[in-house]
Design a protein around this motif. Structure first.
Motif, PDB file in Angstrom:
ATOM      1  N   UNK A 163      79.979 -57.728  18.223  1.00  0.00           N
ATOM      2  CA  UNK A 163      80.426 -58.649  17.182  1.00  0.00           C
ATOM      3  C   UNK A 163      81.323 -59.737  17.778  1.00  0.00           C
ATOM      4  N   UNK A 164      82.184 -59.355  18.705  1.00  0.00           N
ATOM      5  CA  UNK A 164      83.066 -60.349  19.331  1.00  0.00           C
ATOM      6  C   UNK A 164      82.258 -61.400  20.077  1.00  0.00           C
ATOM      7  N   UNK A 165      81.217 -60.973  20.783  1.00  0.00           N
ATOM      8  CA  UNK A 165      80.353 -61.934  21.467  1.00  0.00           C
ATOM      9  C   UNK A 165      79.600 -62.800  20.449  1.00  0.00           C
ATOM     10  N   UNK A 166      79.136 -62.187  19.376  1.00  0.00           N
ATOM     11  CA  UNK A 166      78.433 -62.916  18.321  1.00  0.00           C
ATOM     12  C   UNK A 166      79.319 -64.011  17.738  1.00  0.00           C
ATOM     13  N   UNK A 167      80.561 -63.656  17.411  1.00  0.00           N
ATOM     14  CA  UNK A 167      81.485 -64.608  16.802  1.00  0.00           C
ATOM     15  C   UNK A 167      81.845 -65.716  17.778  1.00  0.00           C
ATOM     16  N   UNK A 168      82.007 -65.395  19.074  1.00  0.00           N
ATOM     17  CA  UNK A 168      82.343 -66.455  20.031  1.00  0.00           C
ATOM     18  C   UNK A 168      81.177 -67.423  20.183  1.00  0.00           C
ATOM     19  N   UNK A 169      79.946 -66.936  20.096  1.00  0.00           N
ATOM     20  CA  UNK A 169      78.798 -67.845  20.124  1.00  0.00           C
ATOM     21  C   UNK A 169      78.839 -68.770  18.912  1.00  0.00           C
ATOM     22  N   UNK A 170      79.256 -68.234  17.771  1.00  0.00           N
ATOM     23  CA  UNK A 170      79.379 -69.067  16.576  1.00  0.00           C
ATOM     24  C   UNK A 170      80.443 -70.139  16.802  1.00  0.00           C
ATOM     25  N   UNK A 171      81.571 -69.745  17.377  1.00  0.00           N
ATOM     26  CA  UNK A 171      82.614 -70.731  17.667  1.00  0.00           C
ATOM     27  C   UNK A 171      82.098 -71.781  18.657  1.00  0.00           C
ATOM     28  N   UNK A 172      81.341 -71.349  19.653  1.00  0.00           N
ATOM     29  CA  UNK A 172      80.765 -72.287  20.623  1.00  0.00           C
ATOM     30  C   UNK A 172      79.854 -73.295  19.933  1.00  0.00           C
ATOM     31  N   UNK A 198      91.467 -74.333  14.501  1.00  0.00           N
ATOM     32  CA  UNK A 198      90.870 -73.919  13.235  1.00  0.00           C
ATOM     33  C   UNK A 198      89.510 -73.261  13.419  1.00  0.00           C
ATOM     34  N   UNK A 199      88.713 -73.777  14.372  1.00  0.00           N
ATOM     35  CA  UNK A 199      87.425 -73.114  14.620  1.00  0.00           C
ATOM     36  C   UNK A 199      87.638 -71.728  15.206  1.00  0.00           C
ATOM     37  N   UNK A 200      88.671 -71.594  16.048  1.00  0.00           N
ATOM     38  CA  UNK A 200      88.986 -70.281  16.620  1.00  0.00           C
ATOM     39  C   UNK A 200      89.417 -69.311  15.527  1.00  0.00           C
ATOM     40  N   UNK A 201      90.306 -69.771  14.650  1.00  0.00           N
ATOM     41  CA  UNK A 201      90.795 -68.905  13.578  1.00  0.00           C
ATOM     42  C   UNK A 201      89.692 -68.616  12.566  1.00  0.00           C
ATOM     43  N   UNK A 202      88.867 -69.623  12.283  1.00  0.00           N
ATOM     44  CA  UNK A 202      87.749 -69.429  11.361  1.00  0.00           C
ATOM     45  C   UNK A 202      86.812 -68.348  11.880  1.00  0.00           C
ATOM     46  N   UNK A 203      86.449 -68.423  13.165  1.00  0.00           N
ATOM     47  CA  UNK A 203      85.537 -67.422  13.735  1.00  0.00           C
ATOM     48  C   UNK A 203      86.191 -66.045  13.769  1.00  0.00           C
TER      49      UNK A 203
END
Length: 425
Positions: A163-172, A198-203
Motif C-alpha cells: 500500500x505504501x508503494x501504491x500511494x507513493x506512485x499516486x503521489x508521483x 499537500x500532495x504528500x499529506x493527501x497521499x
C-alpha cells in the motif's frame, strides 16, 4: 488529484462500485455454489467450521481466490481497452491486489472468531468439570491461534508494504501532473507547498482512510452473515424485546447514531483546519521572502501573521474539546454496549462462554465497520482541508474561477497588501 492516476476518475470509481456490487451479489446468489462444477464445492450447511490455518487451503477458499482474481482481471481488461492510462497497472491491478489482501485479512479475523467458539467452550468445560479436557488439547488450541495469527500478521505487513508503494506512485503521478502545468499554477498562493507538502499529506491520508474504508466494507460483507447467524442465540434485547436479527439491528442503529452524532458535533472542524493551513502558509511565505529581502518579514508583519496562527490554533483547540469529549464518551460506551445487549440472554443461560466471545467479536467487527466515520473523523477533517487547497489547482487547470479565499489573496497581493485574516468558516 485523481485524473493523474486513474483513467476517467468519475466513471472509473462508479464502474468499480457497480462491478464490485455485482460480483458480491453474484457470489452470494450462485457464484459460491458454482465452484462445485470445478471440483471446489462449498462446505455443507450443517458442516462445522474448519478450525485452524488449513481453512485457507480448503476447496471453498481456493474457489473464492479464483473467483476474485477473475473479477479483477475482467475489470482491468475492460479499462485497458476502454481508456488506457500510463498508471493503470498500479491504479487498477494494484488496487485489486490491495482489495484481495485486505479481504484475506478479514478472512483471518473470521477464522479467529471460529477458533474462539471452539477454544472458549473447551475452557468452559475444563473449568466446569475438572480433568474433562486434557492439557494437550488446550496447548493444541493455543497453537492453532498462534498459527492463524502468524498468517494474519504476515499478510497485514505485506499488504501495508505494498500500500505504501501504491500511494507513493499516486503521489508521483500527482507531482508529475502538477509540474507539467507549473507555469499556470505557480501564481497561486503557496503553490510550492501545495505541490510538495499537500500532495504528500493527501497521499498519506488517502493511504490511511482508503485502506480503512476497504477493510470496513470487506469486514461488513464478511461478518454480517456471521452476526445474523449468531442472532439465533439471543432471546431479547433490553427495552426493545424480541425482534428479527436483533444483533444486526442493534449494530446498525448504534453505528448510525454515533456517526450522525460525531458529524453534527464536529461540523465546524473542516473549516477551521482549512483556515489553519492558510494562516500557516501565509506566515511561512513571509519568512521565506525575508530570507532574500530585508524589507520583508519585519516584526510588525511577522507578529501580525503569527497572531493569526495563534488565534486560529486556540479556536481549533476550543472546538476540539467538546468534540473529543463526545467522541471518547461514545467510544467508551461502545466497549460495553454489546455486553449490555446480551444481559437478558446471559441471565437466561442461553449461550456458552465460547458463543459469547464470538458474538462480542462479530458485533464489534460489524459496528466498527459502520463506525468508519466515527473512528476516522479527525483524519477526514484534515483531508477536507487539504482537498480545499488543491481545488485551486484543479480550478486553474480547468479554467474555472478560483475559490473565494484564493481570489481574495491574489487581489491583496496584487495591491501590495499583507494577507488578511480570513473568517474561520
Amino acid at each position: 488529484m485523481f485524473v493523474s492516476f486513474f483513467p476517467k476518475p468519475k466513471l472509473f470509481f462508479i464502474s468499480a462500485a457497480v462491478w464490485s456490487l455485482f460480483a458480491v451479489l453474484l457470489w452470494f446468489f450462485g457464484g459460491e455454489q458454482l465452484g462445485a462444477v470445478f471440483g471446489l464445492p462449498p462446505l455443507a450447511e450443517d458442516a462445522p467450521p474448519i478450525i485452524g490455518a488449513s481453512v485457507f487451503l480448503s476447496a471453498p477458499y481456493i474457489w473464492f481466490y479464483l473467483y476474485f482474481f477473475a473479477a479483477i482481471g475482467l475489470f482491468y481488461a475492460f479499462w485497458n481497452w476502454f481508456a488506457p492510462h500510463p498508471w493503470q497497472l498500479w491504479s487498477v491491478l494494484g488496487a485489486g491486489l490491495i482489495l484481495f489482501m485486505t479481504n484475506f485479512s478479514v478472512q483471518v479475523s473470521i477464522a479467529l472468531n471460529n477458533w474462539r467458539g471452539y477454544f472458549y467452550d473447551m475452557i468452559q468445560r475444563a473449568l466446569t468439570t475438572p480433568d474433562s479436557v486434557p492439557a494437550a488439547d488446550l496447548y493444541a488450541g493455543c497453537m492453532i491461534f498462534l498459527t492463524i495469527a502468524l498468517i494474519g500478521i504476515t499478510t497485514a505487513v505485506l499488504n501495508l508494504f505494498f500500500v505504501k508503494h501504491f500511494i507513493f506512485r499516486w503521489r508521483t503521478a500527482m507531482n508529475d501532473y502538477y509540474m507539467s502545468h507549473w507555469q499556470r499554477l505557480r501564481f497561486i498562493e503557496g503553490a510550492s507547498q501545495r505541490v510538495q507538502e499537500d500532495t504528500m499529506r493527501f497521499s498519506r491520508i488517502m493511504q490511511e482512510l482508503g485502506v480503512n474504508l476497504v477493510e470496513a466494507v470487506m469486514t461488513l460483507i464478511a461478518f454480517l452473515p456471521v452476526l445474523a447467524a449468531l442472532s439465533v442465540h439471543v432471546t431479547a434485547l433490553p427495552l426493545v424485546g424480541v425482534i428479527p436479527y436483533p444483533l444486526v439491528a442493534a449494530a446498525v442503529f448504534w453505528s448510525i447514531f454515533g456517526t450522525v452524532l460525531l458529524a453534527a458535533v464536529g461540523i465546524k472542524l473542516p473549516g477551521l483546519e482549512f483556515r489553519n493551513q492558510r494562516v500557516e502558509a501565509a506566515y511561512r511565505k513571509e519568512l521565506v521572502f525575508g530570507e532574500d529581502n530585508e524589507d520583508r518579514a519585519r516584526p510588525p508583519t511577522v507578529q501580525e501573521l503569527f497572531a493569526n496562527v495563534r488565534k486560529n490554533y486556540f479556536r481549533l483547540y476550543f472546538h476540539y474539546v467538546y468534540f473529543d469529549v463526545t467522541r471518547y464518551l461514545y467510544l467508551q460506551t461502545d466497549v460495553i454496549f454489546p455486553t449490555i445487549l446480551l444481559v437478558p440472554t446471559i441471565a437466561a443461560g442461553r449461550i456458552t462462554f465460547g458463543i459469547f466471545q464470538q458474538i462480542i467479536t462479530a458485533f464489534n467487527q460489524v459496528a466498527n465497520s459502520f463506525q468508519y466515520l466515527v473512528n476516522s473523523w479527525p483524519t477526514v477533517v484534515e483531508l477536507i482541508s487539504i482537498y480545499k487547497r488543491l481545488l485551486a489547482f484543479e480550478a486553474t487547470l480547468h479554467g474555472e474561477d478560483l475559490p473565494e479565499i484564493d481570489r481574495r489573496y491574489l487581489e491583496r497581493e496584487a495591491a501590495g497588501l499583507p494577507p488578511e485574516e480570513q473568517p474561520a468558516g
